[in-house]
Write an enzyme that holds these catalytic residues in place. Structure first.
Site, PDB file in Angstrom:
ATOM      1  N   SER A   1       0.879  -1.284   0.158  1.00  0.00           N
ATOM      2  CA  SER A   1      -0.067   0.038  -0.091  1.00  0.00           C
ATOM      3  C   SER A   1       0.942   1.441  -0.017  1.00  0.00           C
ATOM      4  CB  SER A   1      -0.934  -0.117   1.062  1.00  0.00           C
ATOM      5  OG  SER A   1      -1.936  -1.156   0.938  1.00  0.00           O
TER       6      SER A   1
ATOM      7  N   ASN B   1     -17.232 -24.948  -2.137  1.00  0.00           N
ATOM      8  CA  ASN B   1     -16.255 -24.986  -0.942  1.00  0.00           C
ATOM      9  C   ASN B   1     -15.761 -26.570  -0.603  1.00  0.00           C
ATOM     10  OD1 ASN B   1     -14.520 -23.505   0.539  1.00  0.00           O
ATOM     11  ND2 ASN B   1     -15.597 -23.850   2.335  1.00  0.00           N
TER      12      ASN B   1
ATOM     13  N   PRO C   1     -18.495 -27.966   2.870  1.00  0.00           N
ATOM     14  CA  PRO C   1     -19.891 -27.390   2.313  1.00  0.00           C
ATOM     15  C   PRO C   1     -20.789 -26.544   3.066  1.00  0.00           C
ATOM     16  CG  PRO C   1     -19.427 -29.925   1.852  1.00  0.00           C
ATOM     17  CD  PRO C   1     -18.357 -29.418   2.764  1.00  0.00           C
TER      18      PRO C   1
ATOM     19  N   GLY D   1      -5.329 -11.088  -9.162  1.00  0.00           N
ATOM     20  CA  GLY D   1      -5.796 -10.072  -8.416  1.00  0.00           C
ATOM     21  C   GLY D   1      -5.119  -8.686  -8.197  1.00  0.00           C
TER      22      GLY D   1
ATOM     23  N   LYS E   1      -9.640  -6.526  10.167  1.00  0.00           N
ATOM     24  CA  LYS E   1     -10.892  -6.109   9.330  1.00  0.00           C
ATOM     25  C   LYS E   1     -12.161  -5.774   9.948  1.00  0.00           C
ATOM     26  CE  LYS E   1      -8.733  -6.510   5.013  1.00  0.00           C
ATOM     27  NZ  LYS E   1      -8.990  -6.770   3.348  1.00  0.00           N
TER      28      LYS E   1
ATOM     29  N   ASP F   1     -12.418  -3.237  -0.721  1.00  0.00           N
ATOM     30  CA  ASP F   1     -12.006  -4.421  -1.262  1.00  0.00           C
ATOM     31  C   ASP F   1     -13.105  -4.721  -2.487  1.00  0.00           C
ATOM     32  OD1 ASP F   1      -9.642  -4.748   0.094  1.00  0.00           O
ATOM     33  OD2 ASP F   1     -10.536  -5.776   1.474  1.00  0.00           O
TER      34      ASP F   1
ATOM     35  N   LEU G   1      -8.484 -14.008  -7.216  1.00  0.00           N
ATOM     36  CA  LEU G   1      -8.201 -12.740  -6.355  1.00  0.00           C
ATOM     37  C   LEU G   1      -6.439 -12.800  -5.715  1.00  0.00           C
ATOM     38  CD1 LEU G   1     -11.552 -12.628  -4.312  1.00  0.00           C
ATOM     39  CD2 LEU G   1     -10.626 -11.748  -6.629  1.00  0.00           C
TER      40      LEU G   1
END
Ligand code: NAP
Length: 291
Positions: free
Chosen positions: A22, A155, A158, A251, A71, A107, A228
């Site tokens: 950043s 995933n 699941p 990403g 976050k 994001d 990503l």
């Protein structure tokens, strides 16, 4: 730039924070826009998020990014929270108000902006999200708001995909999101119908030879793969998408645009394409990417 009594401070809070890209993005934007602003890393030790947010405000910090693992943890210490960030449950940008910070999530708008730049459409699309972690949940929320036709969260575990589907459907008042186990991919349409967003950390440096899905018959169903992950810049997932005839993106642009949008929120300045391109070059240089 000259640092003087008028210089404003922005930064990123995280732990660890030492590998952040950043500063390259924001210090380049400050120079390109002639803003008297510097951007620095703030390593915040475990258990000190409250003091970090309050201390940053007391020190007249203009704005902050928030990264792993804080976050969600910053949210109770904010004065206000933007609606999208609240729904996502994650804040990556703090913007200074009169009496405290307001939290945003850049994001997801960053991912949307990156996809627009890359010519990836969302409206009317059938989308597969691989993964059901924090980012996958946020992506499902974004997609549900961008008029996609159908969202399938796949995933390894699941139950986690089912939780995301239920929650996003509830929050958006839709039934757009469906959960599926990775192993059930043969239930998908056999046509090349899908945009696939790779939101697991499988394939990330240093385990670059891995992909969450290996089957060629899965990739034949994908017209666009969007990973990503940005390190490596071409993941195994991207290679498999391309080998089966689809197009693939990484990403990096998401990383760029989440930063640009935060910078716009802090300074009120609109960043043009040329300035964003400069930040993109600095960011890639800081990562040691030579193209
Ligand atoms: P997370 O919450 O830890 O979720 C990780 C996901 O990966 C879970 O769904 C997990 O499945 C799955 N997974 C992990 N190892 C696996 C394996 N061996 N096989 C199958 N599935 C596996 O992570 P996150 O915070 O959502 O982040 C996800 C990715 O987004 C990361 O790669 C990160 O780099 C990327 N990201 C990019 C940007 C950007 O600006 N470009 C920004 C933020 C994040 P289970 O549920 O079964 O464990």
């Amino acid at each position: 730039m000259e640092i003087n009594g008028y210089t404003r401070i922005c930064g990123v809070m995280g732990n660890p924070v030492e590998h952040t890209m950043s500063p390259a993005i924001h210090n380049t934007l400050a120079e390109a826009t002639g803003e008297n602003l510097v951007y620095v890393p703030f390593h915040v030790p475990t258990g000190h998020v409250k003091e970090a947010v309050e201390g940053a405000f007391a020190l007249n910090v203009l704005g902050c990014n928030v990264t792993i693992p804080y976050k969600s943890e910053v949210i109770p210490y904010l004065k206000e929270i933007d609606g999208l960030a609240e729904k996502i449950g994650a804040v990556n940008t703090l913007v200074r108000l009169e009496d405290g910070f307001k939290g945003y999530n850049t994001d997801m708008p960053g991912l949307y902006r990156a996809m627009c730049e890359d010519g990836v459409e969302l409206a009317g699309e059938e989308v597969i999200i691989l993964g059901a972690g924090g980012v996958a949940r946020a992506v499902a929320m974004l997609l549900a708001e961008k008029k996609t036709k159908h969202i399938i969260v796949m995933n390894r575990t699941p139950q986690k995909a089912e939780q995301i589907a239920a929650e996003v459907n509830r929050l958006t008042g839709t039934d757009l999101v469906e959960a599926m186990a990775l192993a059930d991919y043969t239930k998908l349409s056999e046509d090349r119908n899908y945009l696939c967003i790779q939101a697991t950390n499988v394939g990330m440096f240093p385990k670059t030879e891995e992909a969450v899905m290996e089957e060629e018959s899965f990739y034949r169903r994908i017209h666009t793969g969007y990973d990503l992950i940005y390190n490596p810049i071409e993941t195994r997932f991207m290679k498999l998408v391309k080998q089966s005839g689809g197009r693939a993106f990484n990403g990096l642009k998401m990383l760029l645009w989440q930063g640009v949008i935060a910078y716009e929120l802090w300074t009120g300045k609109e960043i043009g394409k040329e300035q964003a391109d400069l930040a993109y070059v600095s960011m890639k240089k800081a990562m040691g990417i030579v193209e």
